[in-house]
Design an enzyme around this catalytic site. Structure first.
Site, PDB file in Angstrom:
ATOM      1  N   LYS A 192      58.616  26.381  21.330  1.00  0.00           N
ATOM      2  CA  LYS A 192      57.695  25.254  21.112  1.00  0.00           C
ATOM      3  C   LYS A 192      56.406  25.742  20.458  1.00  0.00           C
ATOM      4  O   LYS A 192      55.821  25.047  19.613  1.00  0.00           O
ATOM      5  CB  LYS A 192      57.390  24.556  22.444  1.00  0.00           C
ATOM      6  CG  LYS A 192      56.440  23.358  22.327  1.00  0.00           C
ATOM      7  CD  LYS A 192      57.028  22.239  21.492  1.00  0.00           C
ATOM      8  CE  LYS A 192      56.040  21.085  21.273  1.00  0.00           C
ATOM      9  NZ  LYS A 192      55.643  20.412  22.513  1.00  0.00           N
ATOM     10  N   ASN A 196      54.844  24.246  17.063  1.00  0.00           N
ATOM     11  CA  ASN A 196      53.454  23.789  16.954  1.00  0.00           C
ATOM     12  C   ASN A 196      52.674  24.585  15.921  1.00  0.00           C
ATOM     13  O   ASN A 196      51.854  24.025  15.171  1.00  0.00           O
ATOM     14  CB  ASN A 196      52.755  23.885  18.318  1.00  0.00           C
ATOM     15  CG  ASN A 196      53.130  22.749  19.238  1.00  0.00           C
ATOM     16  OD1 ASN A 196      53.566  21.695  18.783  1.00  0.00           O
ATOM     17  ND2 ASN A 196      52.983  22.955  20.531  1.00  0.00           N
ATOM     18  N   SER A 267      48.968  16.374  17.858  1.00  0.00           N
ATOM     19  CA  SER A 267      48.055  16.156  18.987  1.00  0.00           C
ATOM     20  C   SER A 267      46.684  16.747  18.681  1.00  0.00           C
ATOM     21  O   SER A 267      45.656  16.226  19.131  1.00  0.00           O
ATOM     22  CB  SER A 267      48.638  16.776  20.263  1.00  0.00           C
ATOM     23  OG  SER A 267      48.886  18.160  20.084  1.00  0.00           O
TER      24      SER A 267
END
Length: 278
Positions: A192, A196, A267
């Protein structure tokens, strides 16, 4: 189960909301605007997993108030604060609650699981790889925007009992959040972080969705450079992922992972936009 959610951001609200809807006792610790909205109107979750108004949720803005008013023993804590707040939150939580409980990090970034182990010990520490997207539309209202794969959760070797990991995974799945247990959680956390690193910063700088990055040669070249550098780090750290080479990962990223999260804004971009509004 009695569950405390440490951080009432988008991911925390989705997990806590679905668990409350499934009948669990859920207590949020979060910012005042979200806590007050949920107290007054309930939590509204919409998007890919349907529309739900959930009212059996309790929220607080301080650990001291929560500890004073909630005279129950918690079975599970979900850690959903930003990674830069992890250590402070864990220390405050440890000071406020004498009884130990399993703590599951559902955060982005590296090092969160290690901080739980440092403060609470390996027998209580779990981490999760989350690869669905959620955004807060208004206080007390959150949308599930994209979904790529199941949540993966686990602890370290010789850490938390694996049966407990399985039970938590089953609890989340039964609540409507597809979740699988693993003995190899560090592999998924690093995977992950790779995802990202390839997309989040670049998308935030450009102010675009992940899908935009896939459609332009210049951004694809930048992503490829980032991925190759990340694989150099993996080699130094002796970390092995499911993708043996940068080229294999890039094929999967462009052909499967980005299409599954095509319409998602980073995000990091949302954090910058919220900061500008304050």
């Amino acid at each position: 189960m009695n569950i405390i959610v440490l951080g009432a951001g988008a991911i925390g609200l989705v997990f806590g909301g679905f668990l409350a809807k499934a009948g669990h006792r859920v207590v949020f610790l979060g910012r005042e605007e979200n806590v007050l909205a949920v107290k007054k109107h309930g939590l509204f979750v919409e998007g890919l997993w349907g529309n739900h108004l959930i009212k059996n949720i309790v929220g607080y803005t301080s650990l001291n108030e929560l500890n004073e008013k909630e005279k129950i023993t918690f079975d599970l804590a979900l850690l959903t604060v930003k990674s830069y707040d992890t250590e402070n939150m864990l220390k405050a939580f440890h000071a406020a609650f004498a009884d130990s409980m399993p703590i599951l990090s559902l955060q982005n970034g590296l090092g969160n699981l290690e901080k739980i182990i440092q403060i609470f010990g390996p027998n209580w520490a779990m981490a999760g790889r989350v690869i669905f997207g959620a955004e807060i539309d208004n206080p007390g209202k959150v949308s599930v925007t994209v979904y790529a794969e199941e949540v993966i959760i686990g602890g370290i070797e010789h850490g938390i009992d694996y049966q407990r990991v399985v039970e938590v995974a089953d609890t989340l799945t039964n609540a409507g959040i597809p979740t699988l247990p693993t003995h190899e959680i560090k592999k998924y956390i690093w995977g992950k972080a790779l995802y990202n690193s390839a997309l989040n910063g670049l998308g935030a700088i450009l102010g675009v969705k992940y899908g935009f990055l896939r459609e332009h040669e210049s951004s694809r070249m930048l992503i490829a450079s980032i991925v190759h550098e990340f694989f150099s780090v993996l080699e130094k750290e002796n970390i092995r992922l499911d993708w043996p080479t940068p080229e294999v990962y890039l094929d999967d990223l462009f052909e499967r992972l980005i299409p599954a999260t095509y319409d998602h804004y980073p995000s990091m971009l949302r954090d910058i936009q919220k900061s500008d509004q304050r």
